[in-house]
Motif scaffolding. Structure first.
Motif, mmCIF file in Angstrom:
data_model
loop_
_atom_site.group_PDB
_atom_site.id
_atom_site.type_symbol
_atom_site.label_atom_id
_atom_site.label_comp_id
_atom_site.label_asym_id
_atom_site.label_seq_id
_atom_site.Cartn_x
_atom_site.Cartn_y
_atom_site.Cartn_z
ATOM 1 N N LEU A 139 0.826 -1.209 0.000
ATOM 2 C CA LEU A 139 0.000 0.000 0.000
ATOM 3 C C LEU A 139 0.860 1.258 0.000
ATOM 4 C CD1 LEU A 139 -2.876 -0.928 2.495
ATOM 5 C CD2 LEU A 139 -3.054 -0.636 0.015
ATOM 6 N N THR A 140 1.962 1.241 0.749
ATOM 7 C CA THR A 140 2.849 2.405 0.785
ATOM 8 C C THR A 140 3.472 2.658 -0.582
ATOM 9 O OG1 THR A 140 3.346 1.961 3.115
ATOM 10 C CG2 THR A 140 4.853 3.413 1.915
ATOM 11 N N LEU A 141 3.975 1.612 -1.230
ATOM 12 C CA LEU A 141 4.574 1.778 -2.545
ATOM 13 C C LEU A 141 3.538 2.206 -3.580
ATOM 14 C CD1 LEU A 141 6.973 -1.301 -2.647
ATOM 15 C CD2 LEU A 141 7.619 1.112 -2.558
ATOM 16 N N ALA A 142 2.333 1.668 -3.493
ATOM 17 C CA ALA A 142 1.287 2.070 -4.433
ATOM 18 C C ALA A 142 0.935 3.542 -4.263
ATOM 19 C CB ALA A 142 0.051 1.201 -4.235
ATOM 20 N N PHE A 143 0.869 4.010 -3.023
ATOM 21 C CA PHE A 143 0.562 5.424 -2.775
ATOM 22 C C PHE A 143 1.648 6.327 -3.340
ATOM 23 C CE2 PHE A 143 1.300 9.078 0.085
ATOM 24 C CZ PHE A 143 0.130 9.780 -0.157
ATOM 25 N N LEU A 144 2.907 5.972 -3.102
ATOM 26 C CA LEU A 144 4.011 6.787 -3.621
ATOM 27 C C LEU A 144 4.038 6.766 -5.150
ATOM 28 C CD1 LEU A 144 6.846 5.783 -1.115
ATOM 29 C CD2 LEU A 144 5.511 7.898 -1.139
ATOM 30 N N ALA A 145 3.807 5.617 -5.744
ATOM 31 C CA ALA A 145 3.840 5.517 -7.205
ATOM 32 C C ALA A 145 2.720 6.335 -7.834
ATOM 33 C CB ALA A 145 3.732 4.052 -7.626
ATOM 34 N N ARG A 146 1.517 6.268 -7.269
ATOM 35 C CA ARG A 146 0.405 7.034 -7.845
ATOM 36 C C ARG A 146 0.588 8.532 -7.650
ATOM 37 N NH1 ARG A 146 -3.590 2.809 -4.911
ATOM 38 N NH2 ARG A 146 -3.553 1.170 -6.492
ATOM 39 N N ALA B 240 -8.726 0.659 1.609
ATOM 40 C CA ALA B 240 -7.506 1.408 1.894
ATOM 41 C C ALA B 240 -6.779 1.794 0.607
ATOM 42 C CB ALA B 240 -6.587 0.578 2.794
ATOM 43 N N ASP B 241 -6.780 0.891 -0.363
ATOM 44 C CA ASP B 241 -6.126 1.161 -1.644
ATOM 45 C C ASP B 241 -6.758 2.362 -2.335
ATOM 46 O OD1 ASP B 241 -4.466 0.892 -3.776
ATOM 47 O OD2 ASP B 241 -5.191 -1.051 -4.427
ATOM 48 N N SER B 242 -8.082 2.402 -2.415
ATOM 49 C CA SER B 242 -8.772 3.496 -3.101
ATOM 50 C C SER B 242 -8.684 4.804 -2.316
ATOM 51 C CB SER B 242 -10.232 3.115 -3.342
ATOM 52 O OG SER B 242 -10.329 1.991 -4.199
ATOM 53 N N ILE B 243 -8.729 4.727 -0.988
ATOM 54 C CA ILE B 243 -8.610 5.947 -0.174
ATOM 55 C C ILE B 243 -7.233 6.574 -0.355
ATOM 56 C CG2 ILE B 243 -8.529 6.818 2.197
ATOM 57 C CD1 ILE B 243 -10.651 4.706 2.894
ATOM 58 N N LEU B 244 -6.198 5.752 -0.325
ATOM 59 C CA LEU B 244 -4.847 6.279 -0.523
ATOM 60 C C LEU B 244 -4.667 6.833 -1.932
ATOM 61 C CD1 LEU B 244 -2.720 3.567 1.325
ATOM 62 C CD2 LEU B 244 -3.143 5.923 2.049
ATOM 63 N N GLU B 245 -5.309 6.214 -2.910
ATOM 64 C CA GLU B 245 -5.222 6.749 -4.270
ATOM 65 C C GLU B 245 -5.847 8.137 -4.347
ATOM 66 O OE1 GLU B 245 -6.111 5.313 -8.846
ATOM 67 O OE2 GLU B 245 -7.240 4.430 -7.201
ATOM 68 N N GLU B 246 -7.004 8.309 -3.716
ATOM 69 C CA GLU B 246 -7.656 9.620 -3.731
ATOM 70 C C GLU B 246 -6.848 10.636 -2.943
ATOM 71 O OE1 GLU B 246 -10.448 11.650 -5.668
ATOM 72 O OE2 GLU B 246 -10.339 9.474 -5.664
ATOM 73 N N ALA B 247 -6.221 10.201 -1.846
ATOM 74 C CA ALA B 247 -5.351 11.103 -1.095
ATOM 75 C C ALA B 247 -4.160 11.548 -1.932
ATOM 76 C CB ALA B 247 -4.873 10.418 0.192
ATOM 77 N N GLY B 248 -3.679 10.667 -2.805
ATOM 78 C CA GLY B 248 -2.594 11.044 -3.698
ATOM 79 C C GLY B 248 -2.994 12.141 -4.660
ATOM 80 N N PHE B 249 -4.267 12.148 -5.091
ATOM 81 C CA PHE B 249 -4.740 13.204 -5.982
ATOM 82 C C PHE B 249 -4.893 14.537 -5.246
ATOM 83 C CE2 PHE B 249 -6.462 9.559 -8.521
ATOM 84 C CZ PHE B 249 -5.637 9.768 -9.614
ATOM 85 N N VAL B 250 -4.975 14.498 -3.930
ATOM 86 C CA VAL B 250 -4.950 15.745 -3.150
ATOM 87 C C VAL B 250 -3.517 16.219 -2.961
ATOM 88 C CG1 VAL B 250 -5.558 16.808 -0.948
ATOM 89 C CG2 VAL B 250 -7.095 15.133 -1.983
ATOM 90 N N LEU B 251 -2.611 15.285 -2.706
ATOM 91 C CA LEU B 251 -1.218 15.646 -2.427
ATOM 92 C C LEU B 251 -0.449 16.027 -3.694
ATOM 93 C CD1 LEU B 251 1.113 15.813 -0.367
ATOM 94 C CD2 LEU B 251 1.507 13.378 -0.759
ATOM 95 N N ALA B 252 -0.764 15.407 -4.828
ATOM 96 C CA ALA B 252 0.011 15.630 -6.051
ATOM 97 C C ALA B 252 -0.001 17.087 -6.511
ATOM 98 C CB ALA B 252 -0.487 14.715 -7.161
ATOM 99 N N PRO B 253 -1.155 17.770 -6.585
ATOM 100 C CA PRO B 253 -1.103 19.183 -6.999
ATOM 101 C C PRO B 253 -0.300 20.060 -6.049
ATOM 102 C CG PRO B 253 -3.337 18.332 -7.160
ATOM 103 C CD PRO B 253 -2.543 17.306 -6.421
ATOM 104 N N SER C 299 -11.772 15.405 -4.594
ATOM 105 C CA SER C 299 -10.823 14.489 -3.959
ATOM 106 C C SER C 299 -10.943 14.525 -2.436
ATOM 107 C CB SER C 299 -9.393 14.849 -4.388
ATOM 108 O OG SER C 299 -9.221 14.646 -5.775
ATOM 109 N N ILE C 300 -11.156 15.714 -1.880
ATOM 110 C CA ILE C 300 -11.352 15.798 -0.426
ATOM 111 C C ILE C 300 -12.603 15.020 -0.018
ATOM 112 C CG2 ILE C 300 -11.870 17.374 1.478
ATOM 113 C CD1 ILE C 300 -10.128 19.456 0.068
ATOM 114 N N GLY C 301 -13.685 15.215 -0.770
ATOM 115 C CA GLY C 301 -14.891 14.434 -0.496
ATOM 116 C C GLY C 301 -14.658 12.950 -0.669
ATOM 117 N N GLY C 302 -13.814 12.582 -1.656
ATOM 118 C CA GLY C 302 -13.526 11.167 -1.871
ATOM 119 C C GLY C 302 -12.799 10.528 -0.708
ATOM 120 N N VAL C 303 -11.847 11.253 -0.115
ATOM 121 C CA VAL C 303 -11.135 10.711 1.043
ATOM 122 C C VAL C 303 -12.093 10.512 2.214
ATOM 123 C CG1 VAL C 303 -9.340 11.193 2.735
ATOM 124 C CG2 VAL C 303 -8.935 11.705 0.325
ATOM 125 N N ILE C 304 -12.937 11.515 2.473
ATOM 126 C CA ILE C 304 -13.900 11.401 3.576
ATOM 127 C C ILE C 304 -14.878 10.264 3.327
ATOM 128 C CG2 ILE C 304 -15.724 12.606 4.839
ATOM 129 C CD1 ILE C 304 -14.293 15.231 4.181
#
Length: 466
Positions: free
Chosen positions: A28-35, A154-167, A283-288
């Motif tokens: 999960l950690t590597l997937a979050f960093l990669a995305r 957890a996989d999908s939540i971390l992916e959506e969190a990545g879309f918040v962090l990336a910008p 994306s914020i709504g997606g994480v929540i």
């Protein structure tokens, strides 16, 4: 004094504890960093190209490779299903690193934009589908159905969190390093994370969904060729797949349309302070929403959940034609975003329960591909309307996409949860002496694992009513 546990039984760890144990935690950690690093690349690429060639040509490059990637993503998954994950992932990882280096050189030395475009497309198409391979392998790595839902959530939540962090990461890199060096740093980070991801994929056999038979298949058993439609369309011929993908087209259309409409409209209204909150609202709504979905326990079938979540996303977006006030636009996007991550979680679970093992990785790639196809098409349409300042028409177009998505649950099958066929598509008579143990079921045996109760062969499988 408690009675000792029966032999062969063990206490099943909770779903939350499963997420913090290896190998799930590391994957999960590597997937979050990669995305996250992958999401930083297109932002920095757009700004780097715009600095040299202007926004029109930069947008042409970005839009072209996004659409081509979406159309060709299932082919990358098919390569893994057909030729094996280990060799294909390694070869694709080396190829994409080489093309990313060439893209960085084209930006640093300011090559013509039309030479950068094919390099970007080649780097994107050769990128290894590690995320789809991971999602196809969760069923093999999870212990029971509860943990399968937990890891997908957890996989999908971390992916959506990545879309918040990336910008935020891309913006900080551009401010500190400048657009060109920011892209080079993002490319180097992506390659580094991909190498680590590939190492973990080889160690944990990601993309391997079928057990290796202990005995060779006798050559005397005849094999029938698959029907041409099934050979070309792959998992799209599986019953239930069109119903899974249709809501995602509406989802992608809203994503692509708002990504173009919001910056253009805010620039026209001289309200650039709203840019960050509006772009991050979904994306914020997606994480929540993902966190809430993971903690709630619905006593409802997957198809019924999918129908309700689709309606939850489309109903707020049906009001977008009224969203000229910025506060109303932000509110509608935030409310709709609450259902985005649960919708993706349910889509992955439905694909996991529907797809056959020989097309499982490709089936997972179709979830992202269907979203990106609609994303690219709608971005072009809204961009054209925004250029002529047709704001009401653009909002009405997004509302029509939401209306089409609201009708898509009618396509869902009547049964609650699809099941993949228990045997080959066309069974062939086989002598009892040459039968291979476990060959009648394409999924690994889970008779000894908690939460997977075997069904007697003499009793038909009954699906619960929705």
């Amino acid at each position: 004094m408690t009675a000792p546990a029966a032999p062969g039984h063990r206490k099943t760890p909770s779903a939350l504890r499963q997420l913090t144990r290896p190998p799930v935690r590391g994957l999960l950690t590597l997937a979050f960093l990669a995305r996250t690093t992958a999401a930083v690349l297109p932002i920095t690429l757009l700004l780097a190209l715009a600095q040299t060639h202007g926004y029109a040509r930069a947008a042409t490059v970005a839009g072209s490779y996004t659409l081509i990637l979406a159309l060709c993503a299932p082919l990358r998954g098919r390569l893994l299903d057909r030729y094996g994950a280990h060799r294909v992932l390694t070869l694709m990882g080396i190829t994409t690193a080489a093309f990313l280096a060439l893209v960085a050189c084209s930006i640093e030395f300011r090559w013509p934009w039309w030479t950068t475009l094919p390099l970007v497309i080649a780097a994107t198409l050769s990128s290894p589908p590690l995320n789809s391979a991971l999602r196809a392998s969760w069923r093999r790595l999870a212990v029971d159905e509860g943990q399968l839902k937990a890891v997908h959530s957890a996989d999908s939540i971390l992916e959506e969190a990545g879309f918040v962090l990336a910008p935020l990461t891309a913006g900080a890199a551009v401010v500190l390093l400048g657009p060109r060096h920011a892209y080079e740093a993002a490319a180097a980070s992506f390659v580094t994370v991909t190498v680590l991801y590939l190492t973990a994929a080889r160690r944990h056999q990601l993309g391997t969904t079928r057990p290796t038979p202990t005995k060779p298949i006798p050559a005397t058993i005849p094999r029938r060729r698959a029907h041409p439609s099934r050979r070309w369309l792959g998992p799209l011929t599986t019953p239930g797949m069109p119903a899974i993908l249709t809501p995602l087209f509406a989802l992608g259309a809203i994503f692509g349309g708002t990504a173009i409409l919001i910056p253009a409209y805010l620039q026209n209204q001289h309200a650039t302070a709203w840019l960050g909150p509006l772009l991050a609202a979904i994306s914020i709504g997606g994480v929540i929403g993902g966190i809430l979905y993971a903690t709630l326990d619905w006593n409802t079938g997957l198809w019924r959940k999918y129908q309700l979540l689709t309606l939850g996303f489309t109903l707020p977006t049906l009001l977008l034609f009224l969203a000229r006030p910025l506060w109303l636009l932000a509110t509608l996007l935030l409310v709709a975003g609450l259902f985005v991550t649960p919708l993706f979680i349910n889509a992955f679970l439905l694909v996991d329960a529907t797809a056959r093992d020989d097309t499982r990785v490709e089936a997972n790639t179709w979830i992202g591909a269907s979203t990106d196809i609609a994303n690219g098409i709608m971005a072009v349409i809204i961009g054209t309307l925004a250029e002529h300042q047709r704001w009401d028409t653009a909002l009405l177009a997004l509302t029509c996409c939401a209306a089409a998505g609201a009708m898509s649950p009618l396509l869902a099958p009547a049964r609650s949860t699809p099941r993949p066929p228990s045997g080959p598509a066309e069974p062939v008579a086989e002598p009892p002496t040459t039968r291979i143990e476990g060959a009648t079921d394409p999924r690994p045996s889970r008779a000894k694992e908690p939460g997977f109760a075997p069904t007697p062969a003499s009793e038909p499988v009954k699906e619960p009513r929705t």
